[in-house]
Design a protein around this motif. Structure first.
Motif, PDB file in Angstrom:
ATOM      1  N   VAL A 216      39.652  26.932  40.956  1.00 41.38           N
ATOM      2  CA  VAL A 216      40.693  27.961  41.628  1.00 41.38           C
ATOM      3  C   VAL A 216      40.610  29.272  40.640  1.00 41.38           C
ATOM      4  CG1 VAL A 216      43.124  28.282  41.502  1.00 41.38           C
ATOM      5  CG2 VAL A 216      42.490  26.135  42.036  1.00 41.38           C
ATOM      6  N   HIS A 217      40.517  30.386  41.464  1.00 38.46           N
ATOM      7  CA  HIS A 217      40.208  31.752  41.019  1.00 38.46           C
ATOM      8  C   HIS A 217      41.673  32.294  41.114  1.00 38.46           C
ATOM      9  CE1 HIS A 217      35.986  31.558  40.807  1.00 38.46           C
ATOM     10  NE2 HIS A 217      36.068  30.834  41.755  1.00 38.46           N
ATOM     11  N   TYR A 218      42.169  33.110  40.381  1.00 36.34           N
ATOM     12  CA  TYR A 218      43.508  33.855  40.677  1.00 36.34           C
ATOM     13  C   TYR A 218      43.326  35.377  39.927  1.00 36.34           C
ATOM     14  CZ  TYR A 218      48.040  35.791  39.758  1.00 36.34           C
ATOM     15  OH  TYR A 218      49.076  36.581  39.860  1.00 36.34           O
ATOM     16  N   TRP A 219      43.824  36.121  40.699  1.00 39.70           N
ATOM     17  CA  TRP A 219      43.740  37.595  40.713  1.00 39.70           C
ATOM     18  C   TRP A 219      45.123  38.003  40.547  1.00 39.70           C
ATOM     19  CZ3 TRP A 219      40.377  35.485  44.117  1.00 39.70           C
ATOM     20  CH2 TRP A 219      39.238  35.296  43.864  1.00 39.70           C
ATOM     21  N   GLY A 220      45.665  38.794  39.414  1.00 41.88           N
ATOM     22  CA  GLY A 220      47.206  39.231  39.505  1.00 41.88           C
ATOM     23  C   GLY A 220      47.253  40.550  40.387  1.00 41.88           C
ATOM     24  N   GLY A 221      48.329  40.921  40.590  1.00 45.11           N
ATOM     25  CA  GLY A 221      48.670  42.158  41.420  1.00 45.11           C
ATOM     26  C   GLY A 221      48.351  43.200  40.487  1.00 45.11           C
ATOM     27  N   ASP A 222      48.127  43.128  39.281  1.00 45.01           N
ATOM     28  CA  ASP A 222      48.155  44.327  38.485  1.00 45.01           C
ATOM     29  C   ASP A 222      46.704  44.764  38.577  1.00 45.01           C
ATOM     30  OD1 ASP A 222      46.682  42.511  37.089  1.00 45.01           O
ATOM     31  OD2 ASP A 222      48.104  42.593  35.306  1.00 45.01           O
ATOM     32  N   GLY A 223      45.716  44.093  39.162  1.00 44.97           N
ATOM     33  CA  GLY A 223      44.417  44.523  39.200  1.00 44.97           C
ATOM     34  C   GLY A 223      43.420  44.190  37.958  1.00 44.97           C
ATOM     35  N   GLN A 224      44.155  43.620  37.000  1.00 47.33           N
ATOM     36  CA  GLN A 224      43.414  43.206  35.673  1.00 47.33           C
ATOM     37  C   GLN A 224      43.483  41.877  35.385  1.00 47.33           C
ATOM     38  OE1 GLN A 224      42.258  45.878  33.644  1.00 47.33           O
ATOM     39  NE2 GLN A 224      42.833  47.061  35.657  1.00 47.33           N
ATOM     40  N   THR A 225      44.355  41.176  35.838  1.00 44.69           N
ATOM     41  CA  THR A 225      44.392  39.561  35.412  1.00 44.69           C
ATOM     42  C   THR A 225      43.325  38.786  36.264  1.00 44.69           C
ATOM     43  OG1 THR A 225      46.804  39.949  34.683  1.00 44.69           O
ATOM     44  CG2 THR A 225      45.959  37.813  35.267  1.00 44.69           C
ATOM     45  N   TYR A 226      42.734  37.837  35.856  1.00 47.88           N
ATOM     46  CA  TYR A 226      41.734  37.207  36.273  1.00 47.88           C
ATOM     47  C   TYR A 226      41.619  35.928  35.484  1.00 47.88           C
ATOM     48  CZ  TYR A 226      37.704  34.869  38.119  1.00 47.88           C
ATOM     49  OH  TYR A 226      37.016  33.853  38.671  1.00 47.88           O
ATOM     50  N   ARG A 227      42.037  34.549  36.250  1.00 49.18           N
ATOM     51  CA  ARG A 227      41.660  33.465  35.578  1.00 49.18           C
ATOM     52  C   ARG A 227      40.821  32.467  36.645  1.00 49.18           C
ATOM     53  NH1 ARG A 227      44.102  36.019  32.579  1.00 49.18           N
ATOM     54  NH2 ARG A 227      45.866  35.532  31.176  1.00 49.18           N
ATOM     55  N   LEU A 228      40.332  31.648  35.962  1.00 49.85           N
ATOM     56  CA  LEU A 228      39.352  30.665  36.617  1.00 49.85           C
ATOM     57  C   LEU A 228      39.719  29.254  35.924  1.00 49.85           C
ATOM     58  CD1 LEU A 228      36.987  29.886  38.396  1.00 49.85           C
ATOM     59  CD2 LEU A 228      35.456  30.574  36.652  1.00 49.85           C
ATOM     60  N   TYR A 229      39.709  28.214  36.933  1.00 47.64           N
ATOM     61  CA  TYR A 229      40.298  26.929  36.363  1.00 47.64           C
ATOM     62  C   TYR A 229      39.640  25.664  37.025  1.00 47.64           C
ATOM     63  CZ  TYR A 229      44.487  29.222  35.314  1.00 47.64           C
ATOM     64  OH  TYR A 229      45.422  30.436  34.532  1.00 47.64           O
ATOM     65  N   PRO A 230      39.023  24.675  36.518  1.00 50.64           N
ATOM     66  CA  PRO A 230      38.436  23.602  37.183  1.00 50.64           C
ATOM     67  C   PRO A 230      39.885  22.701  38.056  1.00 50.64           C
ATOM     68  CG  PRO A 230      38.918  22.995  35.054  1.00 50.64           C
ATOM     69  CD  PRO A 230      39.277  24.503  35.157  1.00 50.64           C
ATOM     70  N   SER A 231      39.624  22.059  39.258  1.00 45.29           N
ATOM     71  CA  SER A 231      40.546  21.653  40.093  1.00 45.29           C
ATOM     72  C   SER A 231      39.965  20.471  40.642  1.00 45.29           C
ATOM     73  CB  SER A 231      40.947  22.705  41.236  1.00 45.29           C
ATOM     74  OG  SER A 231      39.966  22.788  42.148  1.00 45.29           O
TER      75      SER A 231
END
Length: 199
Positions: A79-94
């Motif tokens: 799972v990839h997540y990008w925040g609305g701030d344009g800076q936040t990025y996370r990557l998680y196993p699922s």
């Protein structure tokens, strides 16, 4: 002299063995291992290739960033997540759906969020497993874990799990599952309205 050296060595080995026995017995105790897990030869192989967890760009999947974007990559089980701030990025196993028939792909969005969600198995889930309850309140043992994010598609969620063996496997009835600590972190960042793509 050599006899006494052997005797000392044998005594020392015997003492070490006696001290290690309780630890070895605890390690071999069946309480430490799941009792109902299928034999590994019957389980679907899991790709544990680090290249599956490469950083991606939201622009490759979404037209705008909006309040945020979430990509559930079913083939790499990430799972990839990008925040609305344009800076936040996370990557998680699922975890991902058990079969292609249970898999829904395409664009949706987060419409609701819940802490310690209750779980109501669908009719098809109860048909496959009649022992499932009609409803289960949030808490230990609840398959939705500690947080859930509901999508526009009925009965499809991104949620946590108390059963950590499911992560990285084809183990869900359609949902995307995360470790509880990961879903708790993601839950705080994701806003209602976040764009979601199951790919």
């Amino acid at each position: 002299m050599s006899n006494s050296r052997l005797t000392r060595r044998a005594t020392l080995l015997g003492a070490v063995s006696a001290l290690a026995t309780p630890t070895l017995l605890r390690a071999q105790s069946t309480d430490a291992f799941p009792q109902v897990e299928d034999p590994i030869r019957e389980q679907t192989p899991v790709r544990r290739n680090i290249s599956s967890f490469r950083q991606q760009n939201w622009q490759d999947h979404f037209e705008t960033l909006g309040v945020g974007c979430l990509l559930a990559d079913i083939s790499s089980r990430a799972v990839h997540y990008w925040g609305g701030d344009g800076q936040t990025y996370r990557l998680y196993p699922s975890s991902v759906p058990m079969t292609e028939e249970l898999t829904k792909r395409g664009y949706t969005k987060v419409v609701r969020k819940a802490r310690n969600p209750s779980w109501t198995p669908t009719a098809s889930m109860r048909e496959r497993d009649p022992t499932l309850p009609e409803r289960m309140e949030g808490g230990a043992g609840n398959p939705l874990g500690t947080r859930a994010m509901y999508l526009t598609w009925p009965a499809y969620l991104v949620h946590g799990t108390h059963d950590t063996r499911k992560i990285g496997r084809q183990s869900s009835s359609g949902c995307i599952g995360l470790y509880n600590q990961h879903v708790e972190e993601l839950y705080e960042m994701v806003e209602v309205g976040t764009q979601v793509l199951l790919l």
